[in-house]
Write a protein that holds these residues in place. Structure first.
Motif, short mmCIF file in Angstrom:
data_model
loop_
_atom_site.label_atom_id
_atom_site.label_comp_id
_atom_site.label_asym_id
_atom_site.label_seq_id
_atom_site.Cartn_x
_atom_site.Cartn_y
_atom_site.Cartn_z
N GLN A 269 -27.83 36.41 -51.62
CA GLN A 269 -28.56 35.91 -52.75
C GLN A 269 -28.47 34.52 -52.94
OE1 GLN A 269 -26.84 39.30 -53.52
NE2 GLN A 269 -28.50 39.98 -52.34
N THR A 270 -28.10 33.52 -52.19
CA THR A 270 -27.86 32.28 -52.28
C THR A 270 -28.89 31.43 -51.17
OG1 THR A 270 -25.85 32.02 -50.94
CG2 THR A 270 -25.40 32.60 -53.23
N VAL A 271 -28.98 30.29 -51.67
CA VAL A 271 -29.90 29.33 -50.68
C VAL A 271 -28.85 28.24 -50.33
CG1 VAL A 271 -31.58 27.80 -50.38
CG2 VAL A 271 -31.76 29.69 -51.83
N PRO A 272 -28.57 28.32 -49.03
CA PRO A 272 -27.33 27.65 -48.55
C PRO A 272 -27.97 25.93 -48.60
CG PRO A 272 -27.92 29.20 -46.74
CD PRO A 272 -28.86 29.38 -47.86
N SER A 273 -26.94 25.17 -49.15
CA SER A 273 -27.43 23.71 -49.16
C SER A 273 -27.56 22.97 -47.74
CB SER A 273 -26.25 22.91 -49.62
OG SER A 273 -24.89 22.94 -48.68
N ALA A 274 -28.15 21.92 -47.70
CA ALA A 274 -28.62 21.10 -46.36
C ALA A 274 -27.18 21.09 -45.58
CB ALA A 274 -29.18 19.93 -46.55
N GLY A 275 -26.16 20.57 -46.07
CA GLY A 275 -24.84 20.32 -45.51
C GLY A 275 -24.41 21.58 -44.96
N LEU A 276 -24.33 22.95 -45.72
CA LEU A 276 -23.80 24.02 -45.08
C LEU A 276 -24.83 24.60 -44.03
CD1 LEU A 276 -21.76 26.44 -45.39
CD2 LEU A 276 -23.43 27.25 -47.06
N LEU A 277 -25.97 24.22 -44.27
CA LEU A 277 -26.71 24.72 -42.96
C LEU A 277 -26.43 23.87 -41.62
CD1 LEU A 277 -30.27 25.31 -44.61
CD2 LEU A 277 -29.07 27.12 -43.66
N ALA A 278 -26.40 22.66 -41.98
CA ALA A 278 -26.01 21.60 -40.76
C ALA A 278 -24.68 22.35 -40.08
CB ALA A 278 -25.99 20.26 -41.34
N LEU A 279 -23.68 22.44 -41.04
CA LEU A 279 -22.25 22.73 -40.24
C LEU A 279 -22.57 24.29 -39.66
CD1 LEU A 279 -19.15 22.76 -40.17
CD2 LEU A 279 -19.12 23.91 -42.54
N MET A 280 -23.23 25.09 -40.26
CA MET A 280 -23.57 26.53 -39.54
C MET A 280 -23.93 26.29 -38.30
SD MET A 280 -24.36 28.90 -43.00
CE MET A 280 -24.36 30.42 -42.08
N ASP A 281 -25.28 25.53 -38.35
CA ASP A 281 -26.01 25.31 -37.16
C ASP A 281 -24.92 24.67 -36.04
OD1 ASP A 281 -28.03 26.42 -38.02
OD2 ASP A 281 -28.85 24.54 -38.57
N TRP A 282 -24.10 23.79 -36.57
CA TRP A 282 -23.34 23.04 -35.51
C TRP A 282 -22.28 23.92 -35.07
CZ3 TRP A 282 -18.13 21.40 -35.05
CH2 TRP A 282 -17.82 20.48 -34.11
#
Length: 289
Positions: A269-282
């Motif tokens: 139930q959260t929307v990941p921040s742009a920074g977190l999405l970038a880290l997860m993708d990486w």
């Protein structure tokens, strides 16, 4: 209210007012002298009065120009402070991971910090394999869990595959799994289940299985194995850096999947921040290498 003058023209005026020379101002602004002259002339038309007195040997500020120079200096000073202060308030991602995955994760977090200093990460380690986002204030976590039982918030990193590992000095004494009978076995768990699972897949029984040394974490077992004090059972995905560096070797090709894996998860139930999405993708892409 009168329309405000354009910000680029005010910046050009500010630079020109400091040197009172169109040529030097153009050099500092990396534009032509003609462009500086046109911007100043346009600003003067907008305001309805002159800012500079054009003289044969250069420029001098008019009375209005001197007042504008003080005001504009204050404005750009405030903007400069905002750039410094707001830019320093970077998003710091709070990441949790169990100690068993640190041999894989830590070098990559350090690499991420070198490549993306704008998205810093604070890493917390624990012996726990899971995370409870209701009670733990983390942005994400690397967990160890059964394969196929994860929520849509989970990113699969890799499956656990067990295989014996040891220091290179012991390699000549290990030709078949039966040779493990004469080695000190290092157990990352108290119940020897990892060794038992691999030996069963290898079709080998050892009377010495319950002997050897037991450790609370996989990381400790790997460290002792790298020192040449025995043969540990490890996860192939987690010891890649040790294999590349030559600290550990795999005496046998057999790798046994356990049905468990490592996943990168974030709170539901959260929307990941742009920074977190970038880290997860990486990190996900790093796990596929």
């Amino acid at each position: 209210m009168k329309r405000l003058p354009p910000l680029p023209a005010l910046h050009t005026f500010w630079v020109t007012a400091q040197c009172c020379n169109f040529t030097r101002a153009a050099e500092q602004l990396h534009i032509t002298q003609g462009a500086v002259s046109r911007q100043i002339a346009g600003l003067e038309r907008h305001l309805g009065y002159g800012l500079f007195v054009r003289q044969a040997r250069g420029l001098s500020l008019t009375e209005e120009g001197r007042e504008w120079a003080l005001r504009v200096q204050q404005v750009f000073g405030v903007i400069g402070e905002a750039v410094e202060q707001i830019g320093s308030r970077r998003e710091v991602l709070q990441l949790k991971a169990s100690t068993c995955v640190m041999r894989w994760l830590l070098p990559r977090v350090l690499q991420w910090q070198r490549e993306r200093p704008d998205v810093p990460v604070e890493l917390t380690t624990t012996v726990a394999y899971t995370v409870d986002f209701r009670r733990e204030p983390f942005d994400a976590a690397v967990i160890y869990a059964p394969i196929g039982e994860q929520s849509e918030q989970a990113r699969h990193l890799f499956d656990e595959q067990l295989t014996p590992v040891c220091a290179p000095a012991l390699l000549d004494n290990l030709h078949t799994p039966a040779d493990l009978q004469h080695q000190v076995l290092l157990h990352p768990t108290r119940d020897q289940r990892d060794w038992a699972l691999w030996l069963k897949a290898a079709g080998t029984r050892l009377s010495s299985l319950s002997q050897g040394h037991h450790f609370e974490t996989l990381d400790l077992a790997m460290t002792v194995a790298a020192q040449g004090s025995g043969v540990a059972i490890g996860d192939r995905a987690l010891i890649g850096e040790d294999l590349k560096a030559g600290r550990l070797v795999m005496p046998f090709e057999l790798r046994v999947p356990t049905g468990m894996g490592y996943f990168l998860v974030y709170p539901p139930q959260t929307v990941p921040s742009a920074g977190l999405l970038a880290l997860m993708d990486w990190l996900t892409s790093q796990a596929q290498m």
